[in-house]
Design a protein around this motif. Structure first.
Motif, PDB file in Angstrom:
ATOM      1  N   GLN A 218      34.810   7.902 -49.547  1.00 14.96           N
ATOM      2  CA  GLN A 218      34.435   7.546 -48.559  1.00 14.96           C
ATOM      3  C   GLN A 218      33.346   6.545 -49.483  1.00 14.96           C
ATOM      4  N   LYS A 221      34.158   5.081 -52.357  1.00 17.18           N
ATOM      5  CA  LYS A 221      33.789   3.377 -52.200  1.00 17.18           C
ATOM      6  C   LYS A 221      33.132   2.309 -52.239  1.00 17.18           C
ATOM      7  N   ARG A 392      37.433   3.772 -41.356  1.00 16.59           N
ATOM      8  CA  ARG A 392      36.577   2.116 -41.817  1.00 16.59           C
ATOM      9  C   ARG A 392      35.705   1.484 -41.275  1.00 16.59           C
ATOM     10  N   GLU A 395      32.858   0.776 -43.863  1.00 14.28           N
ATOM     11  CA  GLU A 395      33.503   0.013 -45.038  1.00 14.28           C
ATOM     12  C   GLU A 395      32.307  -1.135 -44.118  1.00 14.28           C
ATOM     13  N   SER A 412      27.674  -0.506 -41.989  1.00 11.62           N
ATOM     14  CA  SER A 412      27.648  -0.465 -43.653  1.00 11.62           C
ATOM     15  C   SER A 412      26.999  -0.214 -44.006  1.00 11.62           C
TER      16      SER A 412
END
Length: 448
Positions: A218, A221, A392, A395, A412
């Motif tokens: 994570q 990413k 998620r 994200e 995020s």
């Protein structure tokens, strides 16, 4: 001896030994029935006169042992497996003792059958030292009684003592095997238990490593997306500024001032460009995670929370907000950025509560001081988050809102802000019941 005492006290070992007893007792029952009926050949060869009587005796013994074998299929039989095993072991002993009594006593070949009984107990059944000693003594006693009580009593003491000594050897061997087997079973159980514990520890470690790997993926990413966003910011921001400048100049033109429709159209265009500008600003916060000049100032978290509650006052209408803070909430960090984090969390909670339409919607904001950090949680009783969405939620551009209701940048950006303060933004939820976001900040008297 100590191992034997510990094994008898261990409930897990006793349960495993019970299952082992039932399994082996079934096999021993079948083998015993086969040997008993196979002895008909000896009857016809050595004692044909008693062949019919011994046939009935052998069939009766096999029926009793067969009933015990069938009882193991019932819960009653499994619960009383040990007593039933003791019983059926005595059946062939009693049968052989009766046959010795009926024929030649100490001169009968049937004494060998008693040695088979002693051997079978030691090899196939999980009996203890005391049990092996007891059955060995019982077998010798049965042989002595069969020889002594027959008509005429013992006539050949030489053969009697010889057979007795021979069977005593088998009894001693049976006791030794019982001790060895009991110790082997206990060590085997300990090894199996140790392997199982190590497997459980390994599974726990693998699970922890998987969670760490997921967290690292994570972070990687988000770092990659942040780098990508940083590369696009300059190219996007410049044309936006040029467009806003051109729109501002156009709105001062006489033609625009005198044309309401044109002025409204240019106003809509300007509003759209400002929206793009605000998105670029959010992306800057996400992409550039280096602390600025004001990112390490001391401020009151309580004051920042009050500012966030005021700014989200309209969204929080009709929602009960409870605040539980310690006496001292001085922390170190970027106060405006952290107010933005709180606004985002409170706004998301309010949206979830309006969507859930609770009779008693509430948001609980709680902070707890530890040795070096201030742990903050924001919890609501809204719709919750689906388990497949939990990994998620941080994200960029991931959102469960309707199209046009949000870009999915809020969490995020908040994640990046908390991360650059040395903390971590975490989420936990139960679908349809609650959602909780948590993060931590460095205290004023500690370095971040």
């Amino acid at each position: 001896m100590l191992d034997s005492i510990r094994s008898r006290r261990d409930p897990g070992y006793r349960g495993e030994l019970h299952d082992y007893l039932i399994f082996n007792s079934r096999a021993a029952c079948l083998m015993t029935i086969a040997l008993i009926m196979g002895g008909l050949a000896l009857d016809s060869i050595f004692y044909p006169v008693y062949a019919r009587e011994f046939l009935e005796l052998r069939v009766g013994a096999c029926v009793l042992i067969g009933l015990v074998l069938l009882s193991y299929r019932l819960s009653w039989g499994r619960d009383n497996a040990k007593i039933l095993t003791y019983f059926w072991i005595c059946v062939p002993q009693a049968m052989v003792a009766w046959m010795i009594f009926r024929v030649d006593g100490e001169l009968s070949i049937y004494f060998v059958g008693l040695t088979f009984v002693l051997s079978g107990m030691a090899f196939f059944l999980p009996i203890s030292l005391l049990e092996a000693s007891f059955f060995g003594a019982l077998t010798l006693l049965a042989y002595c009684a069969a020889c002594a009580l027959r008509p005429g009593g013992i006539q050949d003491f030489h053969a009697f003592w010889g057979n007795t000594v021979f069977m005593s050897f088998y009894a001693v061997i049976g006791v030794a095997l019982a001790v060895y087997n009991e110790r082997w079973r206990w060590l085997s159980f300990q090894l199996k238990k140790e392997i199982q514990e190590k497997n459980e520890a390994l599974q726990h470690t693998n699970k922890a490593l998987a969670e760490i790997k997921g967290h690292m993926m994570q972070q990687e990413k988000m770092a990659a997306l942040g780098t990508l966003a940083a590369g696009l910011l300059h190219e996007v921001n410049n044309p936006v500024n040029y467009s806003l400048m051109a729109l501002n100049m156009s709105m001062m033109d006489a033609l625009v001032v005198n044309s309401p429709d044109l002025k409204e159209s240019l106003g809509d265009a300007k509003e759209g460009m400002q929206r793009v500008q605000s998105i670029v600003s959010d992306l800057k916060t996400f992409a550039y995670q280096k602390p600025g000049d004001d990112s390490s100032r001391i401020f009151l978290f309580e004051k920042a929370l009050q500012s966030a509650l005021r700014l989200t006052g309209f969204e929080l209408k009709g929602i009960a907000v409870t605040v539980d803070l310690p006496m001292d909430t001085h922390v170190r960090g970027d106060e405006p950025a952290l107010i933005g984090v709180l606004i985002n969390l409170l706004g998301n909670a309010a949206l979830a509560l309006h969507k859930a339409a609770r009779q008693s919607p509430r948001i609980e904001v709680r902070a707890v001081r530890t040795e070096e950090r201030l742990e903050v949680t924001v919890r609501d009783n809204g719709t919750g988050i689906k388990p497949e969405h939990l990994p998620r939620v941080f994200e960029p551009f991931f959102t469960t809102r309707d199209v046009g209701k949000g870009l999915g940048l809020g969490l995020s950006v908040s994640y990046a802000i908390v991360q650059r303060h040395g903390g971590a933004l975490r989420v936990s939820s139960e679908l349809g019941v609650w959602t909780e976001f948590a993060f931590d900040l460095g205290l004023a008297n500690k370095n971040v």
